[in-house]
Design a protein around this motif. Structure first.
Motif, PDB file in Angstrom:
ATOM      1  N   CYS A 150       0.988  -1.204   0.116  1.00 37.17           N
ATOM      2  CA  CYS A 150       0.075   0.006   0.025  1.00 37.17           C
ATOM      3  C   CYS A 150       0.793   1.258  -0.057  1.00 37.17           C
ATOM      4  N   GLY A 151       2.095   1.397   0.189  1.00 41.55           N
ATOM      5  CA  GLY A 151       2.929   2.372   0.035  1.00 41.55           C
ATOM      6  C   GLY A 151       2.593   3.177   1.176  1.00 41.55           C
ATOM      7  N   ILE A 152       2.482   4.653   1.020  1.00 38.42           N
ATOM      8  CA  ILE A 152       2.302   5.526   2.187  1.00 38.42           C
ATOM      9  C   ILE A 152       0.662   5.529   2.409  1.00 38.42           C
ATOM     10  N   HIS A 165      -1.634   6.575   0.277  1.00 39.69           N
ATOM     11  CA  HIS A 165      -2.618   7.607  -0.647  1.00 39.69           C
ATOM     12  C   HIS A 165      -3.592   6.966  -1.345  1.00 39.69           C
ATOM     13  N   PRO A 166      -3.223   5.971  -2.171  1.00 40.84           N
ATOM     14  CA  PRO A 166      -4.450   5.285  -2.761  1.00 40.84           C
ATOM     15  C   PRO A 166      -5.233   4.727  -1.979  1.00 40.84           C
ATOM     16  N   ALA A 167      -5.146   4.254  -0.806  1.00 40.27           N
ATOM     17  CA  ALA A 167      -5.896   3.494   0.073  1.00 40.27           C
ATOM     18  C   ALA A 167      -6.909   4.932   0.483  1.00 40.27           C
ATOM     19  N   THR A 178       1.786  -3.100   4.014  1.00 36.79           N
ATOM     20  CA  THR A 178       3.146  -2.894   3.533  1.00 36.79           C
ATOM     21  C   THR A 178       4.368  -3.786   4.339  1.00 36.79           C
ATOM     22  N   ILE A 179       5.353  -3.847   3.644  1.00 40.03           N
ATOM     23  CA  ILE A 179       6.433  -4.751   4.496  1.00 40.03           C
ATOM     24  C   ILE A 179       7.387  -3.545   4.995  1.00 40.03           C
ATOM     25  N   SER A 180       7.054  -2.333   4.534  1.00 40.96           N
ATOM     26  CA  SER A 180       8.116  -1.263   5.294  1.00 40.96           C
ATOM     27  C   SER A 180       7.443  -0.595   6.437  1.00 40.96           C
ATOM     28  N   GLY A 181       8.380  -0.612   7.428  1.00 39.74           N
ATOM     29  CA  GLY A 181       8.227  -0.052   8.677  1.00 39.74           C
ATOM     30  C   GLY A 181       8.238   1.320   8.361  1.00 39.74           C
ATOM     31  N   GLN A 185       2.077  -3.464   9.060  1.00 36.60           N
ATOM     32  CA  GLN A 185       3.320  -4.029   8.611  1.00 36.60           C
ATOM     33  C   GLN A 185       3.265  -5.599   8.500  1.00 36.60           C
ATOM     34  N   ALA A 186       3.269  -6.078   7.143  1.00 39.95           N
ATOM     35  CA  ALA A 186       3.263  -7.434   7.138  1.00 39.95           C
ATOM     36  C   ALA A 186       3.747  -7.784   5.607  1.00 39.95           C
ATOM     37  N   ASP A 187       3.929  -9.174   5.452  1.00 47.35           N
ATOM     38  CA  ASP A 187       4.237  -9.581   4.171  1.00 47.35           C
ATOM     39  C   ASP A 187       2.902  -9.920   3.499  1.00 47.35           C
ATOM     40  N   ALA A 188       2.778  -9.384   2.456  1.00 46.90           N
ATOM     41  CA  ALA A 188       1.371  -9.715   1.710  1.00 46.90           C
ATOM     42  C   ALA A 188       1.012 -10.988   1.249  1.00 46.90           C
ATOM     43  N   ARG A 189       2.145 -11.841   1.510  1.00 39.28           N
ATOM     44  CA  ARG A 189       2.200 -13.168   0.920  1.00 39.28           C
ATOM     45  C   ARG A 189       1.494 -14.078   2.191  1.00 39.28           C
ATOM     46  N   SER A 190       1.498 -13.569   3.511  1.00 38.40           N
ATOM     47  CA  SER A 190       1.067 -14.121   4.613  1.00 38.40           C
ATOM     48  C   SER A 190       0.459 -13.081   5.552  1.00 38.40           C
ATOM     49  N   PHE A 194      -3.515  -4.720  -5.959  1.00 37.27           N
ATOM     50  CA  PHE A 194      -2.247  -4.731  -5.975  1.00 37.27           C
ATOM     51  C   PHE A 194      -1.764  -3.678  -6.856  1.00 37.27           C
ATOM     52  N   PHE A 195      -1.455  -2.588  -6.534  1.00 34.90           N
ATOM     53  CA  PHE A 195      -1.292  -1.283  -7.177  1.00 34.90           C
ATOM     54  C   PHE A 195       0.321  -1.104  -7.217  1.00 34.90           C
ATOM     55  N   GLU A 196       0.791  -1.685  -8.382  1.00 41.52           N
ATOM     56  CA  GLU A 196       2.431  -1.616  -8.707  1.00 41.52           C
ATOM     57  C   GLU A 196       3.113  -2.477  -7.662  1.00 41.52           C
ATOM     58  N   PHE A 208       4.883  -7.395  -8.601  1.00 37.23           N
ATOM     59  CA  PHE A 208       5.960  -7.825  -8.978  1.00 37.23           C
ATOM     60  C   PHE A 208       7.338  -8.053  -7.897  1.00 37.23           C
ATOM     61  N   HIS A 209       7.131  -7.466  -6.706  1.00 33.57           N
ATOM     62  CA  HIS A 209       7.947  -7.692  -5.743  1.00 33.57           C
ATOM     63  C   HIS A 209       7.640  -8.972  -5.066  1.00 33.57           C
ATOM     64  N   MET A 210       6.446  -9.936  -5.146  1.00 33.33           N
ATOM     65  CA  MET A 210       6.077 -10.801  -4.211  1.00 33.33           C
ATOM     66  C   MET A 210       5.986 -12.107  -4.641  1.00 33.33           C
ATOM     67  N   GLY A 211       6.262 -12.253  -5.810  1.00 33.07           N
ATOM     68  CA  GLY A 211       6.100 -13.751  -6.544  1.00 33.07           C
ATOM     69  C   GLY A 211       4.524 -13.631  -6.922  1.00 33.07           C
TER      70      GLY A 211
HETATM   71  N1  SAH Z   1       0.493   0.729  -3.841  1.00 30.75           N
HETATM   72  C1  SAH Z   1       1.289   1.811  -3.299  1.00 30.75           C
HETATM   73  C2  SAH Z   1       2.887   1.665  -3.523  1.00 30.75           C
HETATM   74  C3  SAH Z   1       3.341   0.750  -4.636  1.00 30.75           C
HETATM   75  S1  SAH Z   1       5.187   0.660  -4.494  1.00 30.75           S
HETATM   76  C4  SAH Z   1       1.093   2.926  -4.453  1.00 30.75           C
HETATM   77  O1  SAH Z   1       0.580   2.778  -5.482  1.00 30.75           O
HETATM   78  O2  SAH Z   1       1.320   4.147  -4.038  1.00 30.75           O
HETATM   79  C5  SAH Z   1       5.217  -1.080  -3.900  1.00 30.75           C
HETATM   80  C6  SAH Z   1       4.949  -1.368  -2.501  1.00 30.75           C
HETATM   81  O3  SAH Z   1       4.857  -2.888  -2.230  1.00 30.75           O
HETATM   82  C7  SAH Z   1       5.456  -0.787  -1.384  1.00 30.75           C
HETATM   83  O4  SAH Z   1       4.770  -0.350  -0.466  1.00 30.75           O
HETATM   84  C8  SAH Z   1       6.024  -2.168  -0.692  1.00 30.75           C
HETATM   85  O5  SAH Z   1       6.467  -1.894   0.498  1.00 30.75           O
HETATM   86  C9  SAH Z   1       5.309  -3.170  -1.045  1.00 30.75           C
HETATM   87  N2  SAH Z   1       5.779  -4.457  -0.880  1.00 30.75           N
HETATM   88  C10 SAH Z   1       6.642  -5.106  -1.688  1.00 30.75           C
HETATM   89  N3  SAH Z   1       6.792  -6.440  -1.342  1.00 30.75           N
HETATM   90  C11 SAH Z   1       5.645  -6.619  -0.366  1.00 30.75           C
HETATM   91  C12 SAH Z   1       5.454  -7.637   0.370  1.00 30.75           C
HETATM   92  N4  SAH Z   1       5.793  -8.719   0.171  1.00 30.75           N
HETATM   93  N5  SAH Z   1       4.502  -7.337   1.375  1.00 30.75           N
HETATM   94  C13 SAH Z   1       4.015  -6.567   1.673  1.00 30.75           C
HETATM   95  N6  SAH Z   1       4.274  -5.105   0.789  1.00 30.75           N
HETATM   96  C14 SAH Z   1       5.156  -5.275  -0.264  1.00 30.75           C
END
Ligand code: SAH
Length: 278
Positions: A78-80, A82-84, A99-102, A125-130, A143-145, A148-151
């Motif tokens: 979800c990034g920071i 804003h889209p939410a 989001t996985i980022s603290g 703050q969690a892994d979107a795969r679990s 999933f908004f961009e 591709f980070h997650m598989g």
């Molecule tokens: N959707 C947001 C951010 C896109 S950037 C926007 O459109 O503004 C990609 C996002 O994916 C970042 O927030 C990053 O922390 C998150 N991300 C990447 N791998 C992740 C994972 N395994 N679990 C949860 N979030 C993850």
């Protein structure tokens, strides 16, 4: 600008969490007006800034959801936030952002409170795969961009678990093209923790995860050719903010972004995909 320059400026972080926590990635919301995704441009909006086009892209995503008042939506990556926030405002729904980022998790919570939306937005703050939430918790998701980070298979499997039968899923993805090079794939894997797949993988990916694929919209022409010029304009406009964040690393940081955007525009397309949980 070379690959080794990127490495010396710290663009390579060990994990996707480090990557999004890093100062260089905190530049994104400064340059894109709080969004952390790319923009949508066409002839009518050719003068739109990166931030305005990112807002237009966000509205295209919102238009493709079917979420309604009081329903629960999950924003996976979800990034920071804003889209939410935009979605909760547009549809009067409840959004859980993951989001996985603290760093992003903290900023997203602060922004929701500032906007007076803490009762309709929550962030994990969690892994979107679990995701630590029960099966069938949500009436819709996106999933908004981020996928591709997650598989892809793992991420779609978890989305299927979290969504109720009949719920809508929307996503943006950057599919590989017939000419995408193996060097590019290695580069993005190492530097931005991303694995991209061709668009024709989607029918099987969706079917295997338990989704009906509804639509794949190729909007590459509305995104990729505009990126570098619009990024340069945004950097020029926000240069004092960039320097405030990056100090004497500012030039290097933006050079990395130019290089990356150009390289991605050469090797990837852009699609918006809708599906329904079976
Ligand atoms: N959707 C947001 C951010 C896109 S950037 C926007 O459109 O503004 C990609 C996002 O994916 C970042 O927030 C990053 O922390 C998150 N991300 C990447 N791998 C992740 C994972 N395994 N679990 C949860 N979030 C993850």
């Amino acid at each position: 600008m070379s690959r080794s320059t990127l490495e010396t400026t710290g663009a390579s972080n060990d994990t996707v969490e480090d990557h999004y926590d890093s100062p260089a990635l905190r530049l994104g919301p400064i340059l894109f007006d709080e969004h952390l995704h790319w923009g949508y441009w066409d002839e009518d909006s050719r003068d739109a800034s990166f931030g305005a086009a990112a807002e237009a892209m966000c509205h295209r995503m919102i238009d493709r959801t079917e979420i309604g008042p009081g329903e629960r939506f999950v924003d996976l990556g979800c990034g920071i936030g804003h889209p939410a926030l935009k979605l909760a405002q547009a549809r009067s729904c409840h959004v859980t952002g993951v989001t996985i980022s603290g760093y992003q998790h903290r900023i997203a919570g602060e922004k929701a409170a500032q906007a007076g939306f803490s009762d309709r937005l929550d962030f994990l703050q969690a892994d979107a795969r679990s995701v630590p939430l029960p099966d069938k918790s949500f009436d819709g998701g996106w999933f908004f961009e981020s996928i591709f980070h997650m598989g892809h298979a793992e991420a779609l499997g978890e989305a299927a678990r979290l969504l109720k039968p009949g719920a809508g899923l929307v996503l943006t993805d950057l599919p590989t093209l017939p000419h995408t090079t193996p060097e590019f794939m290695d580069f993005v894997h190492e530097h931005i923790h991303s694995v991209f797949v061709p668009e024709d993988r989607y029918p099987a990916l969706m079917a295997d995860a338990g989704f009906e694929l509804l639509n794949i919209e190729d909007i590459s022409e509305n995104v990729m050719p505009w990126l570098e010029t619009k990024l340069r304009e945004a950097v020029q406009e926000k240069w004092s903010d960039v320097v405030r964040l990056m100090g004497d690393q500012a030039e290097k940081a933006v050079d990395n972004w130019y290089y990356l955007f150009e390289y991605m525009a050469e090797n990837l397309g852009y699609t918006m995909i809708t599906a329904r949980r079976l």
